[in-house]
Motif scaffolding. Structure first.
Motif, PDB file in Angstrom:
ATOM      1  N   GLY A  89       0.855  -1.317  -0.124  1.00 36.48           N
ATOM      2  CA  GLY A  89      -0.250   0.071  -0.036  1.00 36.48           C
ATOM      3  C   GLY A  89       0.829   1.315   0.038  1.00 36.48           C
ATOM      4  N   ALA A  90       2.181   1.233   0.123  1.00 36.59           N
ATOM      5  CA  ALA A  90       3.092   2.383  -0.104  1.00 36.59           C
ATOM      6  C   ALA A  90       2.981   2.848  -1.375  1.00 36.59           C
ATOM      7  CB  ALA A  90       4.256   2.039   0.597  1.00 36.59           C
ATOM      8  N   ARG A  91       3.509   4.198  -1.556  1.00 39.72           N
ATOM      9  CA  ARG A  91       3.598   4.600  -2.777  1.00 39.72           C
ATOM     10  C   ARG A  91       5.070   5.242  -3.090  1.00 39.72           C
ATOM     11  NH1 ARG A  91       3.189  10.039  -4.706  1.00 39.72           N
ATOM     12  NH2 ARG A  91       2.779  10.732  -2.759  1.00 39.72           N
ATOM     13  N   LYS A  92       5.609   4.827  -4.287  1.00 45.02           N
ATOM     14  CA  LYS A  92       7.011   5.559  -4.511  1.00 45.02           C
ATOM     15  C   LYS A  92       6.817   6.859  -5.074  1.00 45.02           C
ATOM     16  CE  LYS A  92       8.569   1.115  -6.438  1.00 45.02           C
ATOM     17  NZ  LYS A  92       9.084   0.154  -7.621  1.00 45.02           N
ATOM     18  N   VAL A  93       7.329   7.794  -4.259  1.00 47.09           N
ATOM     19  CA  VAL A  93       7.293   9.215  -4.466  1.00 47.09           C
ATOM     20  C   VAL A  93       8.625   9.592  -5.584  1.00 47.09           C
ATOM     21  CG1 VAL A  93       7.571  11.437  -3.626  1.00 47.09           C
ATOM     22  CG2 VAL A  93       6.629   9.792  -2.290  1.00 47.09           C
ATOM     23  N   ALA A  94       9.752   9.144  -5.344  1.00 51.81           N
ATOM     24  CA  ALA A  94      11.080   9.443  -6.092  1.00 51.81           C
ATOM     25  C   ALA A  94      12.125   8.655  -5.904  1.00 51.81           C
ATOM     26  CB  ALA A  94      11.330  10.749  -5.909  1.00 51.81           C
ATOM     27  N   PHE A  95      12.997   8.391  -7.044  1.00 52.81           N
ATOM     28  CA  PHE A  95      14.030   7.729  -6.759  1.00 52.81           C
ATOM     29  C   PHE A  95      15.219   8.573  -6.586  1.00 52.81           C
ATOM     30  CE2 PHE A  95      17.803   5.471  -8.063  1.00 52.81           C
ATOM     31  CZ  PHE A  95      17.847   4.187  -7.144  1.00 52.81           C
ATOM     32  N   VAL A  96      16.104   8.813  -5.561  1.00 50.49           N
ATOM     33  CA  VAL A  96      16.925   9.739  -5.442  1.00 50.49           C
ATOM     34  C   VAL A  96      18.350   9.316  -5.229  1.00 50.49           C
ATOM     35  CG1 VAL A  96      17.739  11.647  -3.867  1.00 50.49           C
ATOM     36  CG2 VAL A  96      15.253  11.163  -4.213  1.00 50.49           C
ATOM     37  N   LYS A  97      19.230   9.506  -6.106  1.00 50.64           N
ATOM     38  CA  LYS A  97      20.685   8.997  -5.909  1.00 50.64           C
ATOM     39  C   LYS A  97      20.654   7.657  -5.805  1.00 50.64           C
ATOM     40  CE  LYS A  97      22.630  12.871  -3.729  1.00 50.64           C
ATOM     41  NZ  LYS A  97      23.486  13.582  -2.639  1.00 50.64           N
ATOM     42  N   ARG A  98      20.469   6.980  -4.720  1.00 45.89           N
ATOM     43  CA  ARG A  98      20.617   5.430  -4.616  1.00 45.89           C
ATOM     44  C   ARG A  98      19.475   4.870  -3.866  1.00 45.89           C
ATOM     45  NH1 ARG A  98      25.157   8.043  -3.293  1.00 45.89           N
ATOM     46  NH2 ARG A  98      24.693   7.736  -1.114  1.00 45.89           N
ATOM     47  N   TRP A  99      18.436   5.696  -3.545  1.00 46.64           N
ATOM     48  CA  TRP A  99      17.292   5.089  -2.726  1.00 46.64           C
ATOM     49  C   TRP A  99      16.078   5.690  -3.059  1.00 46.64           C
ATOM     50  CZ3 TRP A  99      20.739   8.909  -1.277  1.00 46.64           C
ATOM     51  CH2 TRP A  99      20.277  10.366  -0.925  1.00 46.64           C
ATOM     52  N   TRP A 100      14.950   5.013  -2.667  1.00 45.07           N
ATOM     53  CA  TRP A 100      13.541   5.364  -2.936  1.00 45.07           C
ATOM     54  C   TRP A 100      13.087   6.116  -1.810  1.00 45.07           C
ATOM     55  CZ3 TRP A 100      10.878   5.439  -7.094  1.00 45.07           C
ATOM     56  CH2 TRP A 100      11.076   4.422  -8.250  1.00 45.07           C
ATOM     57  N   VAL A 101      12.172   7.313  -2.175  1.00 45.13           N
ATOM     58  CA  VAL A 101      11.472   7.879  -1.164  1.00 45.13           C
ATOM     59  C   VAL A 101      10.236   7.475  -1.560  1.00 45.13           C
ATOM     60  CG1 VAL A 101      10.476  10.204  -0.582  1.00 45.13           C
ATOM     61  CG2 VAL A 101      12.858  10.033  -1.145  1.00 45.13           C
ATOM     62  N   MET A 102       9.481   7.086  -0.140  1.00 45.30           N
ATOM     63  CA  MET A 102       8.331   6.373  -0.306  1.00 45.30           C
ATOM     64  C   MET A 102       7.263   7.119   0.533  1.00 45.30           C
ATOM     65  SD  MET A 102       8.886   3.272  -2.050  1.00 45.30           S
ATOM     66  CE  MET A 102       7.618   2.145  -1.650  1.00 45.30           C
ATOM     67  N   GLU A 103       5.922   6.766   0.437  1.00 38.21           N
ATOM     68  CA  GLU A 103       4.852   7.306   1.348  1.00 38.21           C
ATOM     69  C   GLU A 103       4.027   6.209   1.832  1.00 38.21           C
ATOM     70  OE1 GLU A 103       3.068  11.386   0.729  1.00 38.21           O
ATOM     71  OE2 GLU A 103       1.453   9.961   0.445  1.00 38.21           O
ATOM     72  N   ALA A 104       3.858   6.115   2.860  1.00 41.89           N
ATOM     73  CA  ALA A 104       3.062   5.080   3.493  1.00 41.89           C
ATOM     74  C   ALA A 104       1.474   5.308   3.455  1.00 41.89           C
ATOM     75  CB  ALA A 104       3.372   4.702   5.016  1.00 41.89           C
TER      76      ALA A 104
END
Length: 127
Positions: free
Chosen positions: A88-103
């Protein structure tokens, strides 16, 4: 293919001009010495010393409002982000080497590559 993940880091996002005062405050407040006052040499990241079985405590200079977020470390960042997306999380952005997610609750968090070796005792194995 199986992958592994665990809680990695508590990140104190600080909307400040200079991270030093925040670093000194949190060091004293948490009783954790400063390990690295300028991790990347750009004044954006600083770390407090924690034991191997504790989460890393990282201070990050940011432009958005101050808040705390957590990082989940994984030996396969994309597989972990996909697993969390299915929950149920949402991928917000891929930054450098990681995913910013939103629960689903609206909380932001990151899925990052493995931060410490060995992975440690609090490891999850996902099929």
């Amino acid at each position: 293919m199986p992958h592994h993940s665990r809680l990695s880091t508590l990140v104190l996002d600080c909307k400040v001009d200079d991270l030093q005062a925040s670093l000194e405050f949190w060091s004293a407040a948490l009783g954790k010495p400063i390990t690295d006052a300028d991790q990347d040499g750009d004044g954006r990241y600083a770390e407090l010393r924690t034991d191997a079985d504790e989460p890393v405590i990282l201070l990050q200079k940011v432009d958005h409002e101050s808040r705390v977020h957590l990082d989940i470390e994984a030996d396969d960042v994309d597989a972990e982000a996909d697993r969390l997306e299915k929950l149920g999380a949402r991928k917000v952005a891929f930054v450098k080497r990681w995913w910013v997610m939103e629960a689903p609750s609206g909380h932001r968090f990151c899925v990052v590559r493995q931060q410490r070796k060995p992975f440690g005792p609090h490891l999850n194995r996902w099929e």
